[in-house]
Design a protein around this motif. Structure first.
Motif, PDB file in Angstrom:
ATOM      1  N   ILE A   1     -23.826  21.922-150.199  1.00 31.23           N
ATOM      2  CA  ILE A   1     -24.441  21.573-151.475  1.00 31.23           C
ATOM      3  C   ILE A   1     -25.535  22.571-151.838  1.00 31.23           C
ATOM      4  CG2 ILE A   1     -25.888  19.857-152.634  1.00 31.23           C
ATOM      5  CD1 ILE A   1     -24.348  17.701-151.077  1.00 31.23           C
ATOM      6  N   MET A   2     -26.367  22.967-150.863  1.00 31.62           N
ATOM      7  CA  MET A   2     -27.421  23.942-151.122  1.00 31.62           C
ATOM      8  C   MET A   2     -26.832  25.290-151.536  1.00 31.62           C
ATOM      9  SD  MET A   2     -30.331  22.509-150.907  1.00 31.62           S
ATOM     10  CE  MET A   2     -31.386  23.962-150.867  1.00 31.62           C
ATOM     11  N   GLU A   3     -25.735  25.680-150.916  1.00 32.91           N
ATOM     12  CA  GLU A   3     -25.073  26.936-151.290  1.00 32.91           C
ATOM     13  C   GLU A   3     -24.575  26.872-152.735  1.00 32.91           C
ATOM     14  OE1 GLU A   3     -21.104  29.569-150.134  1.00 32.91           O
ATOM     15  OE2 GLU A   3     -21.745  27.940-148.824  1.00 32.91           O
ATOM     16  N   LEU A   4     -23.990  25.735-153.109  1.00 33.54           N
ATOM     17  CA  LEU A   4     -23.501  25.567-154.475  1.00 33.54           C
ATOM     18  C   LEU A   4     -24.658  25.610-155.475  1.00 33.54           C
ATOM     19  CD1 LEU A   4     -20.888  22.704-153.930  1.00 33.54           C
ATOM     20  CD2 LEU A   4     -20.385  25.111-154.429  1.00 33.54           C
ATOM     21  N   LEU A   5     -25.755  24.939-155.160  1.00 32.64           N
ATOM     22  CA  LEU A   5     -26.889  24.898-156.080  1.00 32.64           C
ATOM     23  C   LEU A   5     -27.526  26.268-156.254  1.00 32.64           C
ATOM     24  CD1 LEU A   5     -28.630  21.546-155.047  1.00 32.64           C
ATOM     25  CD2 LEU A   5     -27.190  21.965-157.036  1.00 32.64           C
ATOM     26  N   THR A   6     -27.731  26.991-155.144  1.00 36.83           N
ATOM     27  CA  THR A   6     -28.368  28.305-155.247  1.00 36.83           C
ATOM     28  C   THR A   6     -27.472  29.327-155.939  1.00 36.83           C
ATOM     29  OG1 THR A   6     -27.627  28.821-152.983  1.00 36.83           O
ATOM     30  CG2 THR A   6     -29.879  27.991-153.251  1.00 36.83           C
ATOM     31  N   SER A   7     -26.172  29.042-156.049  1.00 36.98           N
ATOM     32  CA  SER A   7     -25.269  29.937-156.766  1.00 36.98           C
ATOM     33  C   SER A   7     -25.405  29.790-158.283  1.00 36.98           C
ATOM     34  CB  SER A   7     -23.816  29.664-156.355  1.00 36.98           C
ATOM     35  OG  SER A   7     -23.335  28.458-156.930  1.00 36.98           O
ATOM     36  N   LEU A   8     -26.141  28.779-158.731  1.00 40.56           N
ATOM     37  CA  LEU A   8     -26.276  28.549-160.164  1.00 40.56           C
ATOM     38  C   LEU A   8     -26.933  29.717-160.884  1.00 40.56           C
ATOM     39  CD1 LEU A   8     -27.351  24.792-160.136  1.00 40.56           C
ATOM     40  CD2 LEU A   8     -25.275  25.699-161.180  1.00 40.56           C
ATOM     41  N   ASN A   9     -27.956  30.298-160.277  1.00 42.66           N
ATOM     42  CA  ASN A   9     -28.650  31.424-160.893  1.00 42.66           C
ATOM     43  C   ASN A   9     -29.386  32.219-159.821  1.00 42.66           C
ATOM     44  OD1 ASN A   9     -30.406  33.165-162.311  1.00 42.66           O
ATOM     45  ND2 ASN A   9     -30.456  31.767-164.047  1.00 42.66           N
ATOM     46  N   PRO A  10     -28.857  33.391-159.419  1.00 38.86           N
ATOM     47  CA  PRO A  10     -29.470  34.172-158.339  1.00 38.86           C
ATOM     48  C   PRO A  10     -30.878  34.662-158.648  1.00 38.86           C
ATOM     49  CG  PRO A  10     -27.216  34.893-158.774  1.00 38.86           C
ATOM     50  CD  PRO A  10     -27.602  33.983-159.895  1.00 38.86           C
ATOM     51  N   THR A  11     -31.254  34.730-159.935  1.00 36.60           N
ATOM     52  CA  THR A  11     -32.555  35.296-160.281  1.00 36.60           C
ATOM     53  C   THR A  11     -33.712  34.331-160.065  1.00 36.60           C
ATOM     54  OG1 THR A  11     -32.386  34.609-162.603  1.00 36.60           O
ATOM     55  CG2 THR A  11     -31.442  36.750-162.016  1.00 36.60           C
ATOM     56  N   ILE A  12     -33.429  33.048-159.936  1.00 36.93           N
ATOM     57  CA  ILE A  12     -34.506  32.054-159.740  1.00 36.93           C
ATOM     58  C   ILE A  12     -34.166  31.145-158.555  1.00 36.93           C
ATOM     59  CG2 ILE A  12     -35.414  32.055-162.094  1.00 36.93           C
ATOM     60  CD1 ILE A  12     -33.676  29.619-162.685  1.00 36.93           C
ATOM     61  N   ARG A  13     -33.712  31.747-157.479  1.00 37.97           N
ATOM     62  CA  ARG A  13     -33.322  30.953-156.322  1.00 37.97           C
ATOM     63  C   ARG A  13     -34.487  30.198-155.713  1.00 37.97           C
ATOM     64  NH1 ARG A  13     -29.024  35.204-153.702  1.00 37.97           N
ATOM     65  NH2 ARG A  13     -27.178  34.371-154.739  1.00 37.97           N
ATOM     66  N   GLY A  14     -35.689  30.786-155.775  1.00 42.17           N
ATOM     67  CA  GLY A  14     -36.852  30.083-155.250  1.00 42.17           C
ATOM     68  C   GLY A  14     -37.110  28.792-156.013  1.00 42.17           C
ATOM     69  N   THR A  15     -36.986  28.859-157.322  1.00 39.76           N
ATOM     70  CA  THR A  15     -37.163  27.674-158.152  1.00 39.76           C
ATOM     71  C   THR A  15     -36.076  26.647-157.864  1.00 39.76           C
ATOM     72  OG1 THR A  15     -38.186  28.999-159.897  1.00 39.76           O
ATOM     73  CG2 THR A  15     -37.335  26.847-160.528  1.00 39.76           C
ATOM     74  N   ILE A  16     -34.832  27.113-157.713  1.00 41.08           N
ATOM     75  CA  ILE A  16     -33.714  26.212-157.421  1.00 41.08           C
ATOM     76  C   ILE A  16     -33.936  25.508-156.089  1.00 41.08           C
ATOM     77  CG2 ILE A  16     -31.255  26.124-156.834  1.00 41.08           C
ATOM     78  CD1 ILE A  16     -30.807  28.331-158.898  1.00 41.08           C
ATOM     79  N   THR A  17     -34.345  26.272-155.071  1.00 39.37           N
ATOM     80  CA  THR A  17     -34.585  25.684-153.752  1.00 39.37           C
ATOM     81  C   THR A  17     -35.695  24.640-153.813  1.00 39.37           C
ATOM     82  OG1 THR A  17     -33.898  27.744-152.683  1.00 39.37           O
ATOM     83  CG2 THR A  17     -35.160  26.206-151.355  1.00 39.37           C
ATOM     84  N   SER A  18     -36.777  24.953-154.530  1.00 42.96           N
ATOM     85  CA  SER A  18     -37.876  24.002-154.661  1.00 42.96           C
ATOM     86  C   SER A  18     -37.411  22.730-155.353  1.00 42.96           C
ATOM     87  CB  SER A  18     -39.028  24.632-155.456  1.00 42.96           C
ATOM     88  OG  SER A  18     -39.593  25.708-154.741  1.00 42.96           O
ATOM     89  N   MET A  19     -36.620  22.890-156.412  1.00 41.43           N
ATOM     90  CA  MET A  19     -36.139  21.717-157.139  1.00 41.43           C
ATOM     91  C   MET A  19     -35.175  20.899-156.279  1.00 41.43           C
ATOM     92  SD  MET A  19     -34.545  21.498-160.942  1.00 41.43           S
ATOM     93  CE  MET A  19     -34.163  19.901-161.674  1.00 41.43           C
TER      94      MET A  19
END
Length: 394
Positions: A313-331
């Motif tokens: 699931i984390m891999e799928l979510l972080t694939s949403l937008n590589p430019t803001i992966r830090g924001t995606i991980t935090s969310m």
């Protein structure tokens, strides 16, 4: 580099152990603080609440700071707060100290994940990520049982032990980890909350995060009251519950280690669907099991699926937008701990209202079902590449 890998492993092990250490202690603390069952789940949720609130700010904000200093601050706060939990004298003091511990963890965990690509060569990054992820899995396999054994002597000992080792780890961070000040070109001028607006402007992202939230809510609702259910149903002692948790944690480790091979064999879509369906069935039959061994066997599959599904699931979510992966991980982390807060609270109400685990199991099954439907409707599984273009270009 081996020292840094070991350091990150220990950090995640300590934070992972502390996250759910209260779960096997709920019967003891409930009696000690004279609180009703429907409120007991908040002692689990308080830590998650502190993490969920501050992770949304800590992750993106720390992108422009020296990650070593942020990590030191977070780990020191986590250490002191966990020690204070061992000195709690009431439900509300425990609640406050758990929120503070979650605050410290919210500043610590993102720095670990964000530091790995900076400190390690590209060819070693996947291996280091795997080792650090194993720190979380081993926390369930070994940390919680150890905590249960310590609690058999006195309920406060697990908190004092975790806090003391966390302080030693803070010292190790100071002497082992290099400074990591961001270069000017690495700093982003986009305001923090605009990054979240960019992310959630995508229908695919919204439904994917909803699926993640529902998955975590169902799993954590059932997990929060495992200790109480085993105590009520099978009359187990705290240390015996710790041994059961050890076996369940092994399932998580099996899933974490073998998940990549299963995904390679079956594919992401099939692996996710099979894992979710198995979990739904398990949650429905768990309340009706008549022996501890049967419970362990069924829940082993649930924990194995968690070990496989969470990284996927984390891999799928972080694939949403590589430019803001830090924001995606935090969310994603914030959503996970928000789900822990919500799930443990609902589980407490259901357990008290219906006098047992049956309603909790049904709730968990419904959440996992909703998560699967949300993943289907999001379209993230078959068309990940379209998502990246949609978000980057928006």
């Amino acid at each position: 580099m081996n020292k840094l890998t070991a350091l990150f492993f220990v950090i995640m092990f300590l934070i992972g152990t502390d996250t759910f250490i209260i779960s096997p202690l709920i019967p003891t603390l409930q009696h000690l603080f004279h609180i009703q069952t429907e409120y007991a789940g908040w002692m689990v949720g308080a830590y998650a609440l502190g993490y969920a609130i501050f992770a949304l700010i800590a992750g993106p904000l720390s992108d422009g700071w020296d990650r070593k200093k942020v990590l030191l601050f977070g780990m020191a706060c986590f250490s002191v707060s966990t020690i204070l939990c061992g000195s709690a004298f009431s439900f509300w003091s425990m609640f406050l100290f758990r929120v503070m511990a979650g605050f410290g963890a919210a500043f610590t965990t993102p720095q670990v994940w964000a530091s790995i690509p900076t400190l390690f060569p590209a060819q070693k990054i996947p291996k280091v990520f795997g080792i650090v992820m194993a720190g979380l899995a081993s926390a369930q396999a070994f940390g919680m049982p150890i905590g249960g054994l310590l609690a058999a002597t006195h309920w406060s000992y697990p908190f004092y032990t975790i806090g003391a080792f966390s302080l030693l780890t803070t010292v190790a961070i100071f002497f082992t980890m290099p400074a990591m000040r961001p270069n000017q070109e690495q700093k982003t001028t986009m305001p923090i909350f605009k990054r979240y607006v960019l992310l959630l402007s995508s229908r695919m992202a919204r439904r994917s995060f909803l699926a993640h939230l529902l998955f975590q809510c169902g799993f954590m609702a059932a997990f929060a009251f495992i200790g109480k259910w085993m105590t009520d149903r099978f009359e187990l002692s705290v240390d015996h519950v710790g041994f059961v948790m050890f076996f369940l944690g092994l399932g998580n480790m099996v899933g974490s280690i073998g998940g990549a091979h299963l995904i390679k064999l079956l594919g992401r879509f099939t692996t996710l669907v099979i894992g979710f369906v198995v979990s739904i069935v398990c949650f429905l039959i768990l309340p009706h099991l008549s022996s501890v061994s049967a419970f362990e066997g069924v829940y082993f599959f649930v924990f194995t699926n968690m070990g496989i599904s969470f990284p996927l699931i984390m891999e799928l979510l972080t694939s949403l937008n590589p430019t803001i992966r830090g924001t995606i991980t935090s969310m994603a982390n914030s959503a996970m701990y928000a789900a822990t807060t919500l799930g443990s609270w609902i589980a407490g109400l259901l357990y008290a209202t219906f006098n047992g685990f049956t309603a909790v199991g049904i709730f968990a099954a419904l959440c996992i079902t909703g998560s699967l439907i949300a993943f289907f409707s999001s379209g993230i599984l078959p068309v990940q590449e379209n998502t990246k273009k949609e978000l980057v270009g928006s």
